[in-house]
Scaffold this motif. Structure first.
Motif, mmCIF file in Angstrom:
data_model
loop_
_atom_site.group_PDB
_atom_site.id
_atom_site.type_symbol
_atom_site.label_atom_id
_atom_site.label_comp_id
_atom_site.label_asym_id
_atom_site.label_seq_id
_atom_site.Cartn_x
_atom_site.Cartn_y
_atom_site.Cartn_z
ATOM 1 N N ALA A 17 0.839 -1.199 0.000
ATOM 2 C CA ALA A 17 0.000 0.000 0.000
ATOM 3 C C ALA A 17 0.871 1.246 0.000
ATOM 4 N N PHE A 18 0.277 2.337 -0.492
ATOM 5 C CA PHE A 18 0.893 3.649 -0.334
ATOM 6 C C PHE A 18 0.611 4.135 1.083
ATOM 7 N N THR A 19 1.584 4.739 1.706
ATOM 8 C CA THR A 19 1.422 5.127 3.107
ATOM 9 C C THR A 19 0.628 6.412 3.296
ATOM 10 N N SER A 20 0.413 7.162 2.248
ATOM 11 C CA SER A 20 -0.335 8.408 2.391
ATOM 12 C C SER A 20 -0.944 8.819 1.061
ATOM 13 N N ARG A 21 -1.878 9.729 1.146
ATOM 14 C CA ARG A 21 -2.491 10.283 -0.063
ATOM 15 C C ARG A 21 -1.459 11.010 -0.905
ATOM 16 N N ARG A 22 -0.525 11.692 -0.252
ATOM 17 C CA ARG A 22 0.502 12.432 -0.984
ATOM 18 C C ARG A 22 1.340 11.494 -1.852
ATOM 19 N N VAL A 23 1.713 10.351 -1.307
ATOM 20 C CA VAL A 23 2.507 9.392 -2.069
ATOM 21 C C VAL A 23 1.707 8.887 -3.265
ATOM 22 N N GLY A 247 -5.926 0.107 -16.823
ATOM 23 C CA GLY A 247 -5.594 -0.606 -15.604
ATOM 24 C C GLY A 247 -4.660 0.074 -14.631
ATOM 25 N N ILE A 248 -3.943 1.114 -15.055
ATOM 26 C CA ILE A 248 -2.946 1.716 -14.166
ATOM 27 C C ILE A 248 -3.600 2.348 -12.940
ATOM 28 N N MET A 249 -4.584 3.197 -13.176
ATOM 29 C CA MET A 249 -5.188 3.910 -12.062
ATOM 30 C C MET A 249 -6.073 3.006 -11.209
ATOM 31 N N ILE A 250 -6.625 1.955 -11.800
ATOM 32 C CA ILE A 250 -7.332 0.949 -10.994
ATOM 33 C C ILE A 250 -6.355 0.316 -10.012
ATOM 34 N N THR A 251 -5.196 -0.073 -10.512
ATOM 35 C CA THR A 251 -4.186 -0.720 -9.679
ATOM 36 C C THR A 251 -3.684 0.209 -8.593
ATOM 37 N N TYR A 252 -3.318 1.433 -8.952
ATOM 38 C CA TYR A 252 -2.802 2.376 -7.959
ATOM 39 C C TYR A 252 -3.853 2.709 -6.903
ATOM 40 N N ALA A 253 -5.108 2.867 -7.323
ATOM 41 C CA ALA A 253 -6.157 3.214 -6.366
ATOM 42 C C ALA A 253 -6.413 2.088 -5.371
ATOM 43 N N SER A 254 -6.111 0.849 -5.765
ATOM 44 C CA SER A 254 -6.314 -0.277 -4.851
ATOM 45 C C SER A 254 -5.319 -0.286 -3.704
ATOM 46 N N TYR A 255 -4.265 0.518 -3.810
ATOM 47 C CA TYR A 255 -3.231 0.582 -2.777
ATOM 48 C C TYR A 255 -3.453 1.742 -1.802
ATOM 49 N N VAL A 256 -4.621 2.373 -1.862
ATOM 50 C CA VAL A 256 -4.860 3.587 -1.081
ATOM 51 C C VAL A 256 -5.854 3.299 0.042
ATOM 52 N N ASP A 257 -5.640 3.936 1.183
ATOM 53 C CA ASP A 257 -6.515 3.776 2.339
ATOM 54 C C ASP A 257 -7.966 4.068 1.978
ATOM 55 N N ARG A 258 -8.873 3.329 2.623
ATOM 56 C CA ARG A 258 -10.306 3.464 2.359
ATOM 57 C C ARG A 258 -10.830 4.886 2.590
ATOM 58 N N LYS A 259 -10.209 5.613 3.486
ATOM 59 C CA LYS A 259 -10.736 6.923 3.844
ATOM 60 C C LYS A 259 -10.167 8.051 2.989
ATOM 61 N N THR A 260 -9.372 7.705 1.996
ATOM 62 C CA THR A 260 -8.727 8.725 1.171
ATOM 63 C C THR A 260 -9.729 9.438 0.274
ATOM 64 N N ASP A 261 -9.532 10.724 0.106
ATOM 65 C CA ASP A 261 -10.357 11.549 -0.786
ATOM 66 C C ASP A 261 -9.953 11.254 -2.233
ATOM 67 N N MET A 262 -10.706 10.411 -2.920
ATOM 68 C CA MET A 262 -10.333 10.002 -4.269
ATOM 69 C C MET A 262 -10.778 11.004 -5.326
ATOM 70 N N ALA A 521 -5.864 0.223 4.044
ATOM 71 C CA ALA A 521 -4.741 0.085 3.122
ATOM 72 C C ALA A 521 -3.571 0.952 3.504
ATOM 73 N N GLY A 522 -3.388 1.178 4.749
ATOM 74 C CA GLY A 522 -2.247 2.027 5.111
ATOM 75 C C GLY A 522 -2.734 3.289 5.794
ATOM 76 N N GLU A 523 -1.984 3.780 6.665
ATOM 77 C CA GLU A 523 -2.372 4.940 7.447
ATOM 78 C C GLU A 523 -2.285 6.210 6.621
ATOM 79 N N VAL A 524 -3.354 6.998 6.644
ATOM 80 C CA VAL A 524 -3.368 8.275 5.937
ATOM 81 C C VAL A 524 -2.669 9.323 6.790
ATOM 82 N N ARG A 525 -1.785 10.065 6.162
ATOM 83 C CA ARG A 525 -1.034 11.086 6.906
ATOM 84 C C ARG A 525 -1.137 12.423 6.198
#
Length: 525
Positions: A17-23, A247-262, A521-525
């Motif tokens: 997972a990505f550790t933050s929305r910024r990443v 498929g790129i953005m589907i894959t990347y979005a799957s690595y983001v915390d559920r609470k992230t502002d998509m 999917a990882g802690e949002v910071r």
């Protein structure tokens, strides 16, 4: 295939997972900002009304580009998987769409790496202007050793070794994983790319004749707005540029915390990508204005304007030869191509690795080896030879037009009209999003965007049939163009039917509000 109701909350540690929305945003920008932003957009804008093209371009961005980006985000973020797994969780019958997208990404990766390798070699050539006074002859002759159109397996060492280096870098990033590899690379490479390209643009703006180049690019031809082909070019550019639909953005979005502002993230990525394209247009045409004025005798900008390979490896070396501080200009330009190319290449190959991991429950190292080994061998076999540029030209033409655009249209129709999934995907985006996604989004994804892209596809198909591309022999267009496009579709359907999911792979429960939010999917910071 085996259905499963395993709780969808145990996969994150395995997948990464990505550790933050910024990443995540940096990684998504890294995927979207690639070679096409630098060498394709400026010429497309110039050829389609100059400054007037900005209007259809922005309309295409807002009515198709960002809406489809949000569709990709919604599917990946809600269904928590690679493209095949996310579509299988959306509907078992839609799984083949994910395999189709994986096939497209694999094909793009094997030839895209070759272009990045060329840029890497030219970064070193820029130090002493090794291309001499005849950049075109050097590129096709001394560097690529290009032969007649056909298939020649003679290796070109000057391409082979940098291509191996590029694949080695990609392998390292892939093995390190989602955050330690892709995420950290994006955090380092994207600021470097921005600084380097800003420096390039500033230097180009101070070249004699830069104003003439900018006048050529931005002087509006308002009559072009009445030409439907200009609007088709705008929609085509947006889809190719934003890395959406395959498929790129589907894959990347799957690595983001559920609470992230998509939805807010989508706006940031979409506007950042377009901002970089406009910046590239300024830098490229300022340099072309200098090139036109420095010619003997001086000529008009339209006589030197070009795109793609011709711009990067012929026009820019010519500019570098004549420009004050040409060596620095060359290092900045080709260095930018390398950085932008690697970040995009990594995102493309991650789609394939992620799909293989999900399907076969492999470790990241094992999946990377299974994907990168054949990708590297095919890339070397086809594109480090004297016929490499011919094969690359054909594959790129057909994959971009009849791969990316076609799967995007089919995806929108299936998701919007067959599965009627847009309302629940909109609800998912709105649960944590800062940009409300409502009826406007459903209308655009279910109506305007697929219609616009279908028109673009129809035009491209007519051109491809009536005017065989590039004057290549018919058998080459079939073998390296039409056949791979058709084979991807057939193979995708076959893989979806033939390969069962493991019993411990959760496929259901992702549309149950009580369960769908349980996967972190990882802690949002």
């Amino acid at each position: 295939m085996t259905d499963s109701t395993t709780e969808p909350g145990t996969e994150t540690a395995k997948r990464g997972a990505f550790t933050s929305r910024r990443v995540f945003i940096f990684a998504a920008i890294g995927s979207a900002v690639g070679l096409g932003n630098i060498w394709r957009f400026p010429y497309v804008a110039y050829e389609n009304g100059g400054g007037a093209f900005i209007l259809p371009y922005l309309i295409a961005l807002l009515t198709a580009g960002i809406p489809f980006l949000l569709l990709d985000y919604a599917i990946g973020h809600r269904y928590r998987g690679s493209a095949p797994l996310s579509f299988a969780r959306l509907s078992r019958g839609a799984e083949s769409l994910g395999w189709w997208q994986m096939g497209i990404c694999f094909m793009i990766a094997v030839y895209y790496a070759a272009v990045v390798a060329w840029a890497l070699r030219y970064t070193f050539f820029a130090v002493d202007k090794a291309w001499g006074t005849d950049p075109e002859g050097f590129f096709f002759g001394s560097f690529l050793q290009t032969g007649e159109a056909g298939v020649d397996t003679t290796l070109v060492p000057g391409v082979l070794w940098p291509l191996l280096v590029i694949w080695a870098v990609v392998a390292l990033v892939m093995v390190l994983g989602v955050q330690k590899g892709i995420g950290r690379m994006a955090l380092v490479f994207i600021p470097i790319l921005l600084v380097a390209f800003l420096a390039l643009v500033v230097q180009a703006l101070f070249l004699p004749g830069a104003g003439a180049g900018l006048d050529a690019l931005f002087t509006p031809d308002w009559g072009a707005l009445l030409d439907p082909l200009v609007w088709a070019a705008a929609y085509g550019q947006i889809f190719i540029s934003l890395s959406i639909g395959f498929g790129i953005m589907i894959t990347y979005a799957s690595y983001v915390d559920r609470k992230t502002d998509m939805s807010g993230s989508g706006m940031v990525v979409g506007l950042s990508n377009s901002g970089f394209e406009l910046l590239a247009g300024i830098g490229v045409f300022a340099a072309l204005g200098f090139m036109a004025g420095a010619a003997t005798p001086p000529t008009a900008v339209n006589e030197v304007a070009s795109d793609g390979i011709g711009l990067a490896f012929i026009a820019f070396p010519t500019i570098i030869n004549e420009a004050p501080g040409g060596t620095l200009l060359g290092l900045l330009f080709f260095g930018s191509l390398v950085v932008a190319g690697i970040t995009s290449l990594v995102s493309v190959i991650e789609v394939v690795i992620s799909g293989v991991r999900d399907k076969f429950e492999l470790t990241r190292v094992a999946a990377s080896l299974w994907v990168l080994t054949p990708a590297t061998l095919i890339s070397l076999a086809l594109f480090s030879t004297t016929s490499g540029i011919h094969v690359l030209d054909i594959v790129d033409y057909f994959v971009n037009r009849f791969g990316i655009l076609l799967v995007a249209v089919v995806s929108m129709v299936v998701v919007g009209w067959v599965l009627m999934a847009l309302p629940r995907l909109a609800d998912h985006l709105n649960a944590t999003g800062s940009v409300p996604v409502g009826t406007w989004w459903k209308v655009l994804i279910g109506g305007l965007a697929p219609i616009a892209l279908t028109l673009v596809l129809g035009r491209e198909l007519y051109v491809a049939i009536t005017e065989p591309y590039g004057g290549y022999p018919g058998w080459m267009l079939v073998v390296f163009g039409w056949l791979p496009v058709v084979a991807m579709i057939v193979l995708a359907a076959g893989l979806a039917l033939a390969l069962p999911w493991r019993k411990d792979t959760p496929l259901t429960g992702y549309d149950d509000p009580a369960r769908a939010g349980s996967d972190g999917a990882g802690e949002v910071r």
